[in-house]
Design an enzyme around this catalytic site. Structure first.
Site, PDB file in Angstrom:
ATOM      1  N   CYS A  84       0.873  -1.173   0.000  1.00 30.06           N
ATOM      2  CA  CYS A  84       0.000   0.000   0.000  1.00 30.06           C
ATOM      3  C   CYS A  84       0.911   1.225   0.000  1.00 30.06           C
ATOM      4  CB  CYS A  84      -0.919   0.013   1.216  1.00 30.06           C
ATOM      5  SG  CYS A  84      -1.987   1.465   1.316  1.00 30.06           S
ATOM      6  N   CYS A  91      -4.963   6.563  -3.612  1.00 31.20           N
ATOM      7  CA  CYS A  91      -4.347   5.233  -3.703  1.00 31.20           C
ATOM      8  C   CYS A  91      -2.963   5.403  -4.312  1.00 31.20           C
ATOM      9  CB  CYS A  91      -5.201   4.306  -4.562  1.00 31.20           C
ATOM     10  SG  CYS A  91      -4.515   2.644  -4.757  1.00 31.20           S
TER      11      CYS A  91
END
Length: 308
Positions: free
Chosen positions: A91, A230
């Protein structure tokens, strides 16, 4: 008579975000917590728990069998879980927040940190603590892979587009669109075909090209829904832009990705390796009541009648 049930342990937690992509971080240096997918779901739930787009568990690599093979290269392992409880490999925003936590709490010095993830070792550069606690943090994301499958299609309503599969340590289907409104409300995952292309799910990134080095994005992250930002999606979108320009995955320069939660910068080296830079801030800390298994539970009193 009244009996008090054993009080769940009060465990420290931190709450933070990277470009409004928010996370709960649980310090667990000795690998004492056992978190089920249900536990993670409760902690990430915005009504029953603390609320977050994902959970980060900070554990020393020497203490966690999953990360012990990386112990010589990195002291800390980022155990990342999606809010549906599934384990995930990487991530981009989460690892920048993870590094910010290590530096802000004195567990690491500012500079370049090596952090272990399920996608391997990632290097993160954290400057000295900024006055506003939101100084930019950079993670070296490595080179994107375009391994196929080919002929991926993404569908929203009556619209259907070709998509490019980009692997940034997690799978992305990147769609170039003319208008981000065409992505719909993103409350449910966009349809992706063929159905067997992503057996473990996929993050779908919708991108509008504003200029040769400027993208605007919306992202439906697998196991999450639409996120405010993101990091891996921003990198995947730049890789798709380079691919569309006939440059494979390589290019030398700096790109900008605007998302609902803020702006991220992606620097691409001549060999295609990417560095992601953006804000990362710890905004709160406290304690959460956890049972020995790790689940968040309130402290309750039980009452029973004598003699029964």
């Amino acid at each position: 008579m009244t009996h008090e049930l054993p009080r769940p342990a009060a465990h420290p937690f931190f709450k933070g975000h990277g470009a409004e992509n928010d996370f709960v971080l649980l310090p667990d240096p000795g690998h004492r917590l056992t978190l089920t997918s249900e536990d993670v779901q409760r902690l990430c739930d915005r009504r029953r728990g603390i609320g977050a787009d994902g959970l980060l568990r900070a554990v020393r690599t020497t203490a966690d069998p999953e990360a012990s093979a990386m112990a010589r290269a990195a002291e800390w392992f980022m155990d990342y879980r999606n809010p549906d409880g599934a384990r995930a490999a990487m991530c981009g925003n989460g690892i920048r927040l993870f590094a910010r936590y290590l530096v802000d709490t004195g567990l690491a010095l500012p500079g370049t940190l090596a952090i272990a993830t399920r996608a391997g070792i990632r290097k993160v550069r954290v400057p000295s603590r900024a006055p506003d606690f939101q100084g930019p943090v950079t993670v070296l994301m490595g080179r994107p892979r375009l391994p196929g499958p080919n002929h991926i299609k993404v569908e929203v309503g009556r619209r259907r587009w070709p998509a490019l599969h980009v692997d940034m340590g997690n799978p992305h289907a990147v769609v170039i669109v003319g208008d981000l409104a065409h992505a719909g409300d993103l409350r449910t995952p966009p349809a992706v075909t063929p159905a067997n292309a992503y057996p473990h799910g996929v993050t779908v990134t919708f991108a509008v090209i504003r200029s040769a080095r400027h993208l605007q994005l919306r992202v439906h992250e697998r196991g999450v829904g639409e996120t405010r930002a993101c990091g891996t999606g921003a990198c995947a979108a730049v890789a798709a832009l380079l691919h569309a320009g006939g440059r494979g995955g390589a290019g030398d320069g700096r790109y900008t990705a605007d998302l609902p939660g803020g702006r991220l910068h992606i620097a691409v080296a001549a060999d295609g390796a990417m560095a992601l830079t953006g804000p990362a801030a710890i905004v709160a800390e406290g304690t959460v009541n956890l049972t020995p298994a790790g689940a968040p539970r309130p402290w309750r009193k039980a009452t029973c009648a004598a003699g029964r």
